[in-house]
Write an enzyme that holds these catalytic residues in place. Structure first.
Site, PDB file in Angstrom:
ATOM      1  N   LYS A 134       0.809  -1.229   0.000  1.00 15.65           N
ATOM      2  CA  LYS A 134       0.000   0.000   0.000  1.00 15.65           C
ATOM      3  C   LYS A 134       0.840   1.276   0.000  1.00 15.65           C
ATOM      4  CE  LYS A 134      -4.251  -1.744   0.275  1.00 15.65           C
ATOM      5  NZ  LYS A 134      -5.186  -1.579  -0.866  1.00 15.65           N
ATOM      6  N   GLU A 155     -10.086   5.987   3.004  1.00  9.26           N
ATOM      7  CA  GLU A 155     -10.958   4.944   3.532  1.00  9.26           C
ATOM      8  C   GLU A 155     -10.074   3.763   3.913  1.00  9.26           C
ATOM      9  OE1 GLU A 155     -10.207   5.239   0.421  1.00  9.26           O
ATOM     10  OE2 GLU A 155      -9.612   3.183  -0.026  1.00  9.26           O
ATOM     11  N   SER A 167       1.957  -9.690  -0.987  1.00 12.94           N
ATOM     12  CA  SER A 167       1.562  -8.279  -0.882  1.00 12.94           C
ATOM     13  C   SER A 167       1.628  -7.703   0.529  1.00 12.94           C
ATOM     14  CB  SER A 167       0.149  -8.102  -1.429  1.00 12.94           C
ATOM     15  OG  SER A 167      -0.737  -8.999  -0.797  1.00 12.94           O
TER      16      SER A 167
END
Lengths: 261, 395
Positions: B88, B110, B377
């Protein structure tokens, strides 16, 4: 001239703005929704805007969100929206987010709404760029197409969006979501003035309008005043049908007097 | 693929938003494009990645895990080793720099599991921006530790109490904030969904995963992998690694969606495999929806995949057949989670475990001559409590 055009014409002759009242379809339930619309019309609402409840209403504040959740829990879908439209005795539009229309079928939605007596649709999240099918469907069904423009809409785009509107142009009074506000910004008037530069279509102002004083201010420069959350609030606050309807009629009367210039 | 002027991927993508947001989206698209072409911006971002994120991330060959996947050679792209623990950060740093470029001082975000919220709060702290994170009330309870992390980093966390009180509603609330405060605020969307330019911009910031991995694997093995696998919720880590291989026709691209309790149960978040085309959160894509076009609630053991939509480019890759998508159940994901932990000493995020479960399946189909690249990830620190509960480990 179509129904909406005629309504604005009559209001102009009477030297007043048109009063547009919003209610979510099937809220608080189907029967009370119909009687509430009648109460609003009795008090002087000229046009009814029926909201198609949607699970993800990003343009709506807490009041209309709550009404939508209640309507969805009541199982309201397109059929119920058309039923409410058919029950109204004044020119009536639908306000719907795009996905329920697309899911129903764009052409079928336009045709069935027309068959139910509806005269137009407000689409708050449909951009002009994505409107090809919608423009054709509304032309075929002779429905008016109302887009919302905002204070942030730049001039070049304002001309593009408003040229695709018919019936009226929905001018958002402020940057934000639906819901009552104690004071309105000066943004609405300057937006309406900018729209006048590029379009001859009538302009109605909505978002945040809740009382006679605000309606009276807007009626000085706009052709229509849209009130939604203030009506819904009265229904949320009052579980008794007759009492609630009396308060809807009273608010409609206050607003209806206020829009006379 | 390149998009047209209004951000379509085939018939998917585009913009379905209130008119109030259009000028901000235009401004953002322009800022993104000028940043892409500006060597100073690229240098600043690469320096941050080198000195802060910890890029390039390494590749680890999973020698022992391979036995569970039909003996295929398995290479893990270690995005879990990035600062804040997942991929991210790649997107968040890029968008935070763009926020400064646009002269805005406030970001909103969010978050579902809290990973994107933590990454956003981190970038805001680093670059001196005000940060507000919207998080479904349910998720604030499930992920209390991440709420505390965000607060420690100086962000304000607003629990969302509308609708299903999860990620979908947090996005709605962030959009409402944005409509109201768009003059001063950038909406730092955390995945490749939403209106144009988000799907393109977020992909571009994650493409570094695929670009690095492609070069690394060629150097390691002298050839391209047979398949690239990644988990797909909104789909940002998957699009990041896929995008470098889309032109390599011999490489299968496999996205693993959250199958929850199974597709037949209706309790899943497999939007492509189990959904239909529609519009959600500003973009045309696949959606979990009922016959009236109302969004259905999604279900997954992994909060980060628990979303009833998916990025529009994935919808395009799915319909065009360039990428394939499969659903992995909660049970399969948790088995893979345990296997990787015990065979390699790497505790993956539960999201990522879906990709590992996919590798076990595809590995058995292709056998030991296959080479796989898996986007690892995120790491599983945040999932320790969920996993301990699942496996009956007393806390």
């Amino acid at each position: 001239m179509n129904l909406l055009g005629q309504s604005f014409e009559i209001a102009r002759e009477e030297n007043r703005a048109l009063l547009i009242g919003y209610l979510t379809a099937g809220f608080p339930n189907m029967e009370r929704c119909k009687s509430a619309i009648k109460a609003m019309i009795d008090g002087g609402v000229d046009l009814i805007e029926v909201g198609f409840p949607y699970s993800d209403p990003v343009m709506d504040g807490p009041v209309i969100q709550q009404a939508s959740e209640i309507a969805l829990a009541n199982g309201v879908g397109a059929k119920e929206v058309f039923e409410i439209v058919a029950s109204s005795t004044v020119p009536t539009l639908v306000m719907s987010y795009w996905n329920p229309i697309e899911k129903f079928g764009v052409d079928a939605f336009a045709q069935e709404l027309r068959d139910a007596g509806g005269c137009g649709v407000i689409t708050p999240d449909l951009t002009i760029e994505e409107s090809q099918d919608w423009i054709k469907a509304t032309q075929d069904s002779k429905l008016d197409r109302v887009y919302v423009v905002a204070p942030s809409t730049r001039d070049a785009r304002l001309s593009k969006v408003t040229s695709n509107c018919s019936g009226f142009i929905y001018a958002a009074s402020l940057m934000g979501v639906t819901g009552t506000r104690s004071a309105l910004s000066g943004a609405a008037e300057s937006l309406v003035m900018r729209i006048r530069e590029v379009s001859k279509t009538p302009v109605a102002v909505g978002l945040g309008v809740s009382n006679g004083q605000q309606a009276s201010e807007i009626a000085k420069y706009a052709d229509g005043v849209i009130v939604g959350s203030a009506f819904i609030k009265l229904l949320l606050e009052n579980g008794d049908e007759q009492e609630a309807n009396r308060s809807l009629t009273a608010l409609s009367q206050e607003l209806s007097e206020a829009v006379r210039r | 693929m390149s998009t047209d002027l209004v951000g379509h991927f085939g018939k998917f993508g585009g913009r379905f938003v209130p008119e109030a947001l259009v000028s901000a989206l235009d401004e953002l698209a322009q800022a993104h494009q000028s940043a892409q072409e500006d060597p100073d911006f690229q240098f600043e971002l690469m320096e941050l990645h080198r000195t802060y994120t910890g890029r390039p991330s390494i590749i680890t060959e999973a020698h022992r895990f391979s036995a569970y996947a039909g003996g295929a050679r398995i290479f893990l792209k270690r995005e879990d080793l990035n600062h804040t623990g997942s991929h991210k950060i790649n997107n968040v740093l890029g968008q935070a720099l763009i926020t400064k470029r646009m002269g805005k001082k406030r970001i909103i975000a969010e978050t579902g599991a809290g990973q994107h919220g933590v990454a956003s709060a981190t970038a805001a702290a680093l670059l001196g921006l005000e940060c507000v994170v919207y998080m479904g009330e349910e998720d604030t309870k499930r992920q209390a530790l991440n709420v505390a992390r965000m607060k420690l980093l100086g962000a304000e966390v607003i629990p969302v109490t509308t609708g299903s009180r999860t990620l979908k509603d947090a996005i709605n609330e962030a959009m409402r904030d944005w409509v109201t405060n768009v003059e001063t605020t950038h909406y730092l969307l955390g995945t490749v969904a939403g209106p144009d330019p988000f799907p393109t911009m977020v992909r571009d910031f994650h493409r570094i995963i695929g670009d690095e991995a492609r070069a690394q694997i060629l150097e390691l093995t002298g050839r391209l992998p047979d398949a690239v696998l990644a988990c797909v919720g909104g789909g940002s880590n998957a699009i990041g690694i896929f995008s470098a291989f889309i032109g390599d026709k011999s490489v299968r691209l496999i996205g693993l969606e959250a199958g929850g309790e199974g597709l037949d149960s209706g309790k899943h978040a497999a939007t492509l495999v189990g959904g239909t085309p529609g519009v959600l959160h500003g973009t045309r894509t696949y959606v979990l929806q009922d016959e009236d076009g109302q969004t259905k609630e999604s279900h997954s053991i992994s909060a980060g995949l628990d979303y009833p939509g998916v990025g529009p480019e994935h919808a395009y890759l799915y319909e065009s057949g360039r990428a394939e998508y499969r659903a992995i159940t909660d049970k399969e994901a948790m088995e893979a989670f345990a296997l990787l932990s015990k065979s390699e000493g790497i505790i993956p995020a539960i999201e990522t475990a879906h990709a590992l479960a996919g590798a076990i399946k595809v590995g058995k189909e292709l056998g030991e001559r296959a080479n796989f690249l898996i986007n690892l990830s995120g790491r599983g620190d945040k999932d320790v409590q969920t996993a301990a509960n699942y496996f009956g480990i007393p806390l």
